[in-house]
Design an enzyme around this catalytic site. Structure first.
Site, short mmCIF file in Angstrom:
data_model
loop_
_atom_site.label_atom_id
_atom_site.label_comp_id
_atom_site.label_asym_id
_atom_site.label_seq_id
_atom_site.Cartn_x
_atom_site.Cartn_y
_atom_site.Cartn_z
N GLU A 6 -25.67 15.52 -4.14
CA GLU A 6 -27.12 15.84 -4.10
C GLU A 6 -27.68 14.93 -5.41
OE1 GLU A 6 -28.86 19.92 -5.01
OE2 GLU A 6 -27.83 19.98 -6.57
N CYS A 52 -1.17 1.78 -2.97
CA CYS A 52 -2.24 3.14 -2.69
C CYS A 52 -1.87 4.25 -3.15
CB CYS A 52 -3.03 3.04 -1.18
SG CYS A 52 -3.57 0.42 -1.08
N HIS A 109 -26.70 22.41 -2.29
CA HIS A 109 -27.02 22.53 -4.03
C HIS A 109 -26.02 23.25 -4.71
CE1 HIS A 109 -28.92 23.00 -7.38
NE2 HIS A 109 -29.15 24.09 -7.25
N LYS A 150 -0.21 5.36 -5.86
CA LYS A 150 -0.76 5.20 -6.87
C LYS A 150 -1.74 6.16 -7.05
CE LYS A 150 -4.78 4.09 -6.53
NZ LYS A 150 -5.05 3.04 -5.73
N GLU A 171 -7.11 1.40 -13.20
CA GLU A 171 -6.28 2.86 -13.22
C GLU A 171 -5.16 3.52 -13.43
OE1 GLU A 171 -6.08 1.75 -8.50
OE2 GLU A 171 -7.72 2.17 -8.17
N CYS A 227 0.36 -0.97 0.00
CA CYS A 227 0.06 0.05 -0.27
C CYS A 227 0.97 1.62 -0.32
CB CYS A 227 -0.64 0.05 1.39
SG CYS A 227 -1.84 1.38 1.21
N TYR A 281 -9.00 -3.48 -11.66
CA TYR A 281 -9.00 -2.51 -10.85
C TYR A 281 -7.63 -1.85 -11.75
CZ TYR A 281 -12.11 -2.59 -6.60
OH TYR A 281 -12.96 -3.01 -5.61
#
Ligand code: NDP
Length: 464
Positions: free
Chosen positions: A458, A57, A453, A60, A194, A52, A190
């Site tokens: 939303e 992670c 908003h 990356k 990516e 990681c 994945y």
């Protein structure tokens, strides 16, 4: 060292817990056990943080942020900013690597400080099981403990085909210092998605070669279709139903790919295999305690992370329980130590409704069941709500990229079973909704919530 030392001929050190592997799962186990006052040894022959932090992670996400920024520079020009030659804003990749690695060294430092503070003994060596309650380091030192946690992670694989060694894997990508002109990526999971997005945004011409007829088999089909459309608009080549047979180096140094059906694609500066990962269970001495890994290399564990060997546990990518994600390994390790040392006999990983994000461009975030999974389980009782829209910045800049949000509900109460988001900031939006989904919210609960908003988020509380 806070361990108890044996006075015999061999150096033999006793601990309450030995952890093999200093990645996300191993560190989490060590820290949590130390919090409960346990004497812990952590064995890690390489950098702390494992995949990681070092080749996963973290670097990356850094590359993803750079790529994201690059595409925003181009948009800024469309929105009136005077950006010279914005389409090709030069990216100083080596300079960025310095920043990336500085950030990663900071993580290493913080781990070291915390390990030191917590009195955890870090052994910079590879360890293997050497019988019940015993671990031998490659330095020859032997350690004993009533509890041993295996957390040695996984490594990227190459398919078994002629010339495969000519291709790169994800670990290699993190050593690159420039965007190769032309890149072929093999795989549609994945990592393939990516890296394709990052490389294309940073200047490569990327082609993806996928043996299935779509990307990301486990994700919702409609979102994947939208992602594929977005990737095609970004100029990424998508080739489905492709089976690579062999890889060759041409005289000009470039790579040529030969498919099983005989078709040839040539002229690639790099071919990147993103074809899955294999658990690092090969040299762990599993046989000395009677553990047999399965065909995929996974160590068998029960719901409590316990292997068939008494006092030996496994967490993270080596045991295939739950998705191979950093937070899953951390959660499993913490709950295991809560159970072993923290007086919480029921603590165990809950691998249901684990949210995850594919850091594509834009990101794809998902939690819970896809529409297809929900229909398989609940048939016609499933109700689906979608919002397909162009976020404001893209509309202002007249960029084609669209977002697609999808809500999967069940029954008259419209309990939310799944939420799937493809769009800017989906990675940040999903976390809070994942809490809500785990708590069993319904469509009415969403409708009862006042929207913020104008945002993309939303859309989730306005879907009907
Ligand atoms: P994935 O399992 O996600 O994808 C592997 C891909 O390679 C699939 O498309 C698979 O096809 C294909 N494949 C496998 N073998 C071959 C072959 N011999 N020839 C051609 N294609 C092949 O693995 P990754 O390596 O992308 O990632 C590993 C895991 O790491 C992920 O599953 C995820 O759990 C984790 N991860 C998480 C990230 C995140 O959270 N953002 C980022 C990166 C990784 P098929 O579907 O046909 O088998």
């Amino acid at each position: 060292m806070s361990a108890v030392r044996d006075d015999g001929d061999e150096a033999l050190l006793h601990f309450d817990l030995i952890v093999l592997g200093g990645g996300s799962g191993g560190l989490a186990a060590a820290f949590r056990a130390a919090e409960y006052g346990q004497r812990v040894a952590l064995l890690e022959p390489r950098e702390l943080g494992g995949t990681c932090v070092n080749v996963g992670c973290v670097p990356k996400k850094a590359m993803w942020l750079a790529a994201d920024l690059g595409s925003r520079i181009a948009q800024a020009a469309q929105l009136g900013f005077d950006v010279p030659d914005a389409k090709r804003a030069a990216f100083d990749w080596p300079r960025f690597l310095t920043d990336r690695q500085r950030y990663i060294h900071g993580i290493h430092d913080s781990y070291r400080k915390r390990l030191d503070r917590d009195g955890i003994v870090v052994v910079p060596a590879r360890g293997r099981l050497a019988g019940p309650g015993r671990v031998v380091c490659d330095s020859g030192t032997q350690l004993t403990a009533p509890h041993i946690v295996l957390a040695t992670g996984s490594s990227p694989t190459r398919p078994d085909l002629p010339g495969a060694a000519l291709g790169a894997v994800s670990d290699d990508f993190f050593d690159w210092c420039a965007a190769p002109a032309r890149v072929a990526i093999i795989g549609g999971g994945y990592i393939a998605i990516e890296f394709a997005g990052v490389l294309q945004a940073l200047g490569s011409q990327v082609d993806m070669f996928v043996r299935d007829q779509r990307l990301l088999r486990q994700a919702d089909g409609e979102l994947v279709e939208q992602l594929q459309e977005n990737y095609a608009q970004q100029g990424i080549g998508l080739v489905f139903g492709y089976d690579l047979a062999a890889l060759h180096r041409e005289n000009d140094g470039r790579l040529r790919m030969e498919a099983i059906d005989g078709t040839v694609r040539a002229g690639y500066d790099q071919v990147l295999f993103a074809t899955g990962r294999r658990p690092n269970t090969g040299d762990l001495g599993l046989d000395t305690v009677g553990i047999t890994s399965d065909e995929a290399g996974d160590i068998p564990v029960d719901a409590w992370q316990a292997t068939p060997a008494e006092g030996v546990y496994a967490v993270g990518d080596i045991c295939g329980c739950g998705p191979a994600l950093t937070p899953v390994a951390i959660a499993a390790a913490r709950r295991l130590c809560d159970r072993l040392f923290g007086g919480k006999p029921d603590a165990k990983l809950d691998a249901d409704n684990v949210p995850s994000v594919v850091f594509s461009h834009p990101p794809l975030a998902m939690v819970g069941l896809t529409e297809a999974q929900a229909r398989e389980q609940h048939g016609d009782d499933v109700h689906v709500y979608c919002s397909n829209f162009r976020p404001m910045r893209n509309a202002l800049a007249e960029t084609a990229q669209r977002s697609l949000f999808k809500l999967v509900c069940v029954g008259e109460s419209r309990r939310v079973l799944g939420l799937h988001l493809l769009g800017d900031a989906a990675d940040e939006i999903l976390q809070g909704f994942a809490v809500a989904l785990k708590r069993g919210i319904t469509l009415d609960d969403l409708h009862d919530t006042i929207a913020i908003h104008p945002t993309s988020a939303e859309e989730i509380v306005l879907m009907r």
